[in-house]
Write a protein that holds these residues in place. Structure first.
Motif, short mmCIF file in Angstrom:
data_model
loop_
_atom_site.label_atom_id
_atom_site.label_comp_id
_atom_site.label_asym_id
_atom_site.label_seq_id
_atom_site.Cartn_x
_atom_site.Cartn_y
_atom_site.Cartn_z
N CYS A 1 -4.82 44.27 -28.14
CA CYS A 1 -4.53 44.59 -29.53
C CYS A 1 -3.97 46.01 -29.64
O CYS A 1 -3.18 46.31 -30.52
CB CYS A 1 -5.81 44.45 -30.37
SG CYS A 1 -5.60 44.77 -32.12
N THR B 1 -13.15 52.96 -37.64
CA THR B 1 -12.46 52.01 -36.78
C THR B 1 -12.60 52.43 -35.33
O THR B 1 -13.13 53.51 -35.02
CB THR B 1 -10.96 51.89 -37.15
OG1 THR B 1 -10.37 50.82 -36.40
CG2 THR B 1 -10.20 53.18 -36.88
N SER C 1 -6.98 40.91 -31.46
CA SER C 1 -7.53 41.24 -30.14
C SER C 1 -8.29 40.04 -29.57
O SER C 1 -9.03 39.37 -30.29
CB SER C 1 -8.49 42.42 -30.24
OG SER C 1 -9.12 42.65 -28.99
N TYR D 1 -10.11 40.70 -26.71
CA TYR D 1 -11.00 41.42 -25.80
C TYR D 1 -12.33 40.66 -25.69
O TYR D 1 -12.68 39.88 -26.58
CB TYR D 1 -11.22 42.84 -26.33
CG TYR D 1 -12.17 43.66 -25.51
CD1 TYR D 1 -11.87 43.98 -24.19
CD2 TYR D 1 -13.39 44.11 -26.04
CE1 TYR D 1 -12.76 44.72 -23.43
CE2 TYR D 1 -14.27 44.84 -25.29
CZ TYR D 1 -13.96 45.14 -23.97
OH TYR D 1 -14.84 45.85 -23.22
N LYS E 1 -14.60 39.95 -28.72
CA LYS E 1 -13.99 39.55 -30.00
C LYS E 1 -14.23 38.06 -30.30
O LYS E 1 -14.83 37.36 -29.51
CB LYS E 1 -12.50 39.90 -29.98
CG LYS E 1 -12.25 41.41 -29.78
CD LYS E 1 -12.66 42.27 -30.96
CE LYS E 1 -12.89 43.73 -30.64
NZ LYS E 1 -11.74 44.56 -30.40
N GLY F 1 -6.44 40.86 -24.08
CA GLY F 1 -5.32 40.16 -24.69
C GLY F 1 -5.19 40.50 -26.15
O GLY F 1 -6.13 40.99 -26.78
C1 LIG Z 1 -11.19 46.02 -30.20
C2 LIG Z 1 -10.39 46.71 -31.25
C3 LIG Z 1 -9.09 47.16 -31.01
C4 LIG Z 1 -8.46 47.13 -29.67
O1 LIG Z 1 -8.38 45.88 -29.12
P1 LIG Z 1 -7.99 45.72 -27.59
O2 LIG Z 1 -7.58 44.29 -27.47
O3 LIG Z 1 -9.22 46.03 -26.79
O4 LIG Z 1 -6.88 46.65 -27.31
C5 LIG Z 1 -8.39 47.71 -32.07
N1 LIG Z 1 -8.93 47.85 -33.28
C6 LIG Z 1 -10.20 47.45 -33.54
C7 LIG Z 1 -10.73 47.62 -34.92
C8 LIG Z 1 -10.96 46.89 -32.53
O5 LIG Z 1 -12.23 46.53 -32.77
#
Ligand SMILES: *Cc1c(COP(=O)(O)O)cnc(C)c1O
Length: 409
Positions: free
Chosen positions: A83, A108, A204, A206, A209, A216
């Motif tokens: 993300c 955030t 995201s 991750y 998530k 991803g």
């Molecule tokens: C997890 C998260 C991201 C980043 O996501 P990644 O896929 O780990 O890069 C960005 N913004 C918020 C609010 C998140 O919780």
């Protein structure tokens, strides 16, 4: 659950694992915060992907994009490797760069703000609301000036930002709107799904998530020009679909039209996402159920429970974030974190606000007290496990551990 209430507080405290008592869960059964469900279908798909020996970006990534675009009712979805990458590309594809300002929230993850910084633009913070924990629309306008280019909203914990006033501000100042939907795959606001409010939406996958691919992300947009820009920028700045280069269509030359990035999602990861996406509703149902159980069980504890979803919205229930009443409890949040960890229940903190981290303090001169609501939340918030992978027993352990700890007051 209510029986401990009439015992003397010393007796109750001595039961806590942090004070040497028996933990709710055994050490070798530690509950990892945010551990995702992984099922046979994606295991099988990954194996097939490996056997096909096409493990880079290819047909499975393409399939995942199509499925996701359909799910989000968008014309375009571009799979990327995080993300963070999605947010960075969104900035660049929006033409945001040095000299520009982007408004976002201090409540955030750092990636939101880092993406703004990596585009060369300057992040401008607007405090959040104490109840919704989302950016306060009424405070946005005073931060807008001639350099402001975009509002980057974060749908915190899966609760949609109040998009009506935000969109009307964006319209009257001609600003782009980018949605950080990392928590908010399933969220809706006034009948519309997240990713459909801004010019771009970023997701995201991750490990913690709502649906996962390990690492991803996805960018969604309805704008064909922006979509093709993102594809080019995300794959070295190469002008052609590079994954087709070595296919049986024959060799194709590529041209580099930009010093791009290496942000594409490989098929190995998409293989997981394709199947996770099919279960997005089932997982949402389970988190919704756990959220309800927690709200009922914790109603009398010294904490502020997450607010009910606003009318005509759908919450994604990504995080369950009670706020510790540190005055009533007589202990701070970190003590609660440590006490839960001692019970072998993993927790999280979402978030220590952006302006309290040393890099941003030094770089942007942000001070303590500047975003008081985010700080107030940041000192009290704790995230309890709400993964759909939790069994009824796991949920019961979280309830017993949290109740035991919070009953010391
Ligand atoms: C997890 C998260 C991201 C980043 O996501 P990644 O896929 O780990 O890069 C960005 N913004 C918020 C609010 C998140 O919780």
């Amino acid at each position: 659950m209510k029986c401990a209430g009439n015992k003397k507080s010393m007796n109750k405290r001595s039961l806590l694992a942090i004070d040497g008592g028996k933990p709710v869960r055994s050490k070798n059964d530690f509950m990892v915060f945010g551990s995702p469900p992984i099922e046979e279908a994606e295991i099988e798909e990954v194996v097939q992907c490996m056997r096909s020996r096409w493990i880079g970006t290819g047909p499975r990534a393409h399939q995942f994009e199509e499925d996701f675009a359909l799910y989000k009712e968008k014309r375009f979805a571009i799979a990327v490797n995080s993300c963070t990458a999605a947010l960075h590309l969104s900035m660049l594809a929006s033409g945001i760069g040095p000299g520009d300002e982007v408004i976002t929230t201090p409540m955030t993850f750092c990636a939101t703000v880092n993406a703004i910084i990596h585009s060369g633009a300057t992040p401008v913070l607007v405090d959040c609301d104490r109840t919704t924990m989302n950016i306060s629309p009424e405070q946005i306008e005073e931060k807008i000036n001639g350099r402001t280019k975009a509002i980057l909203v974060v749908h915190f914990a899966g609760r949609c930002c109040d998009m009506d006033p935000i969109l009307s501000i964006a319209k009257s100042y001609n600003l782009m709107v980018i949605e950080d939907c990392a928590h908010a795959v399933e969220s809706e606001y006034h009948g519309k799904k997240t990713g459909n409010f801004g010019d771009l939406g970023c997701f995201s996958f991750y490990v913690t998530k709502n649906i996962v691919t390990g690492e991803g992300g996805m960018v969604v947009t309805d704008d064909e020009r922006i979509a093709s820009k993102i594809k080019v920028l995300g794959l070295h700045g190469m002008s052609k679909d590079a994954w087709k280069r070595f296919s049986d269509d024959g060799y194709k030359h590529y041209e580099v039209v930009f010093a791009g990035f290496k942000y594409n999602m490989p098929d190995l990861q998409a293989a997981i996402g394709i199947h996770q996406l099919k279960r997005v509703e089932r997982y949402w149902q389970r988190r919704h159920e756990i959220w309800g159980i927690y709200n009922r069980e914790f109603a009398s504890l010294p904490c502020v429970l997450p607010a009910d979803p606003e009318p005509d919205t759908r919450h994604a229930y990504h995080l369950y974030t009670p706020l510790i009443d540190i005055e009533k409890l007589g202990k701070n949040r970190d003590w609660v974190l440590n006490a839960l960890t001692a019970e072998n229940v993993g927790t999280g903190v979402h978030y220590i606000p952006i302006h309290r981290h040393p890099y941003y303090r030094k770089t942007f001169g942000w001070r303590k007290g500047q975003f008081p609501n985010a700080e107030w939340i940041g000192e009290r918030t704790i995230s309890l496990p709400i993964s759909p992978a939790l069994s009824d027993n796991d949920v019961d352990d979280v309830m017993r551990a949290f109740t035991k700890i919070m009953r010391i007051a």
